[in-house]
Design an enzyme around this catalytic site. Structure first.
Site, short mmCIF file in Angstrom:
data_model
loop_
_atom_site.label_atom_id
_atom_site.label_comp_id
_atom_site.label_asym_id
_atom_site.label_seq_id
_atom_site.Cartn_x
_atom_site.Cartn_y
_atom_site.Cartn_z
N LYS A 259 15.04 -4.56 -22.73
CA LYS A 259 15.25 -5.75 -22.14
C LYS A 259 16.57 -6.13 -22.08
O LYS A 259 16.94 -7.11 -21.22
CB LYS A 259 14.67 -6.98 -22.93
CG LYS A 259 14.90 -7.10 -24.45
CD LYS A 259 14.09 -8.07 -25.00
CE LYS A 259 14.52 -8.42 -26.25
NZ LYS A 259 13.56 -9.01 -27.17
N ARG A 260 17.56 -5.33 -22.60
CA ARG A 260 19.16 -5.71 -22.35
C ARG A 260 19.61 -5.24 -20.82
O ARG A 260 20.47 -5.74 -20.27
CB ARG A 260 20.04 -5.00 -23.29
CG ARG A 260 19.51 -5.40 -24.71
CD ARG A 260 20.73 -5.50 -25.77
NE ARG A 260 20.12 -6.35 -26.35
CZ ARG A 260 20.90 -7.05 -27.44
NH1 ARG A 260 22.33 -6.77 -27.41
NH2 ARG A 260 20.39 -7.68 -28.39
#
Ligand code: GLU
Length: 484
Positions: A258-259
């Site tokens: 998700k980064r």
């Protein structure tokens, strides 16, 4: 002799923690295709034995997003079925019984080693640079001695008696035989001291009792499979067939995270991707049609699917490609009227507009001003000068780290609410010694692109967590690339 074709029973077994992950939909699609093509069943099992991290909201979000994609299951916690319950927290007695059965048959043993002893052992192993793992202390003690300690109230776990030599082998349908020396595997815990099963025990017991024929799961589980095979052997059960699908990757080949990319299915829904386009995209991640057709429906995917033709190359989860594909769905798969209805339901729904109006009406004089003032509620890319993210008294690097942490704080919220955001940010600022002035203005710019906008926290609530976090992650990326 005529071969009777066994109809596949396959499952996905997500843990209901955090946001519904795109990887769950990807694995679900391949399982669904195998089941549907051969008239079998697709099962949804909720693996919620991690009580601290599992939440009912997260479980519901898994149901909602898979249904949105049209990946409906035949058996599961909400729809029931003959092999239920389908939520592991409702099956605890079953796991305890099976673990004890292995103790009785001599394949497992009780262990009372304390956490202190285990961490001292770990330290020793670290120093000696030997591999980590349980040293079999309780395995080698007389069972009565261990039993006496348990009767005195010592916390105890059940461990599998892993063979001390030889190899464990299994056949992955795509990857061929995979071997691991049993010396590499320690005596894994099956039942924890609090009576909860480990993932390995619960997963194997359930796959057996639910009569799962094929396990299609992500390649990150390959290292667990030998442990599962040992468990099947200990129980005297036939293991299912295994297919480990390639992991979705970021453009830099690291595991999708998700980064670097939005990975929550909520994001794709809110950002305006069609569910059938997303399914199509996920299908392309590990499968090519014989005639190389790239645009296909779920039904066509099911008809053309062959497990043996799954491709193993690291599939890149490329949002630009998804945008391109989604564009084709607009142009070729939807009539003008369908697009109109879609926009009315998705981007301009009554609920969404109703939430925006009170934030905007105070500040405009004519309807057309609404568009200028509220455009960021409907657009995607936000433009702003990212250098304003430099935090007073901090270097660029430190500022980047602080923003990353701040975004993490917002990501940890189940939903963004005005009050929740405010108190989370206050706590964050207090902890890091930051002032509201330093962070609210850059946040407003990242999220809205405007110096003046409706109240920030209310705006964040209406935009929703996924859009807010994506804009902030994009802002952070721009900041890191900026020349200051
Ligand atoms: N609970 C595991 C997960 O979260 C299941 C893995 C498997 O399919 O065995 O993905």
């Amino acid at each position: 002799m005529a071969e009777t074709q066994i109809k596949p029973r396959v499952r996905i077994a997500p843990s209901p923690t955090g946001d519904p992950h795109v990887g769950t939909a990807y694995i679900a699609l391949f399982n669904y295709a195998l089941a549907k093509q051969q008239g079998g069943q697709f099962i949804l099992r909720i693996e919620d034995t991690d009580q601290a991290r599992s939440t009912p909201e997260s479980e519901q979000a898994i149901f909602d997003s898979l249904n949105w994609l049209g990946l409906h299951w035949d058996e599961g916690p909400d729809v029931g079925g003959p092999k239920g319950p389908y939520r592991q927290s409702e099956r605890l007695d079953i796991y305890t019984d099976y673990a004890k059965q292995l103790v009785a048959s001599g394949h497992a043993y009780w262990c009372t080693c304390s956490p202190e002893r285990l961490s001292a052992l770990r330290e020793q192993q670290k120093e000696a640079k030997t591999s980590f793992g349980y040293d079999g202390h309780c395995r080698n003690r007389p069972a009565e001695e261990v039993q006496a300690e348990i009767e005195q109230g010592a916390p105890a776990v059940i461990r599998l008696k892993t063979p001390q030599d030889g190899e464990t082998t299994f056949e992955d349908l795509l990857r061929g035989p995979i071997n691991i020396g049993n010396k590499e595997l320690d005596d894994q815990v099956l039942l924890k001291a609090d009576g909860f099963p480990t993932y390995h025990l619960a997963n194997v017991v359930d796959d057996h009792l639910m009569e799962i024929t094929h396990i299609l799961r992500g390649e990150e589980w390959i290292s667990s499979t030998p442990k599962h095979i040992l468990l099947y052997q200990a129980f005297g059960w036939e293991p299912p067939e295994y297919v480990h699908l390639p992991l979705l990757r970021n453009a830099d080949k690291s595991k999708v995270s998700k980064r670097k990319n939005p990975v929550s299915l909520d994001f794709f829904k809110q950002a305006g991707y069609f569910p059938d386009a997303l399914v199509n995209f996920l299908g392309l991640m590990a499968f090519t049609f014989e005639d190389e057709t790239e645009i296909f429906s779920l039904e066509e995917f099911v008809q053309n699917f062959e497990p043996k033709r799954i491709s193993l190359g690291g599939p890149v989860f490329d949002l630009q490609k998804l945008d391109w594909l989604n564009g084709i769905y607009f142009r070729e798969k939807r009539s003008d009227d369908q697009v109109l209805v879609y926009l009315q339901e998705q981007l301009f729904s009554d609920d969404y507009l109703r939430a925006i109006v009170p934030l905007v009406k105070e500040r405009i004089n004519k309807s057309v001003e609404f568009v200028d003032y509220a455009d960021f509620f409907f657009s995607d890319e936000i433009e702003f000068d990212a250098t304003i993210m430099l935090l007073n008294g901090h270097s660029k690097k430190e500022s980047g780290k602080l923003w990353d942490k701040l975004i993490g704080v917002l990501e940890a919220q189940t939903r963004l609410t005005t009050e929740g955001v405010e108190s989370a940010l206050k706590a964050f600022m207090a902890e890091k010694g930051l002032k509201p002035k330093q962070i609210y203005f850059p946040m407003r710019m990242m999220i809205t692109g405007k110096k003046g906008s409706p109240p920030l926290f209310e705006t964040m609530e209406v935009l929703g967590k996924e859009r807010v976090r994506t804009r902030m992650r994009n802002g952070l990326k721009a900041f890191k690339q900026s020349k200051i």
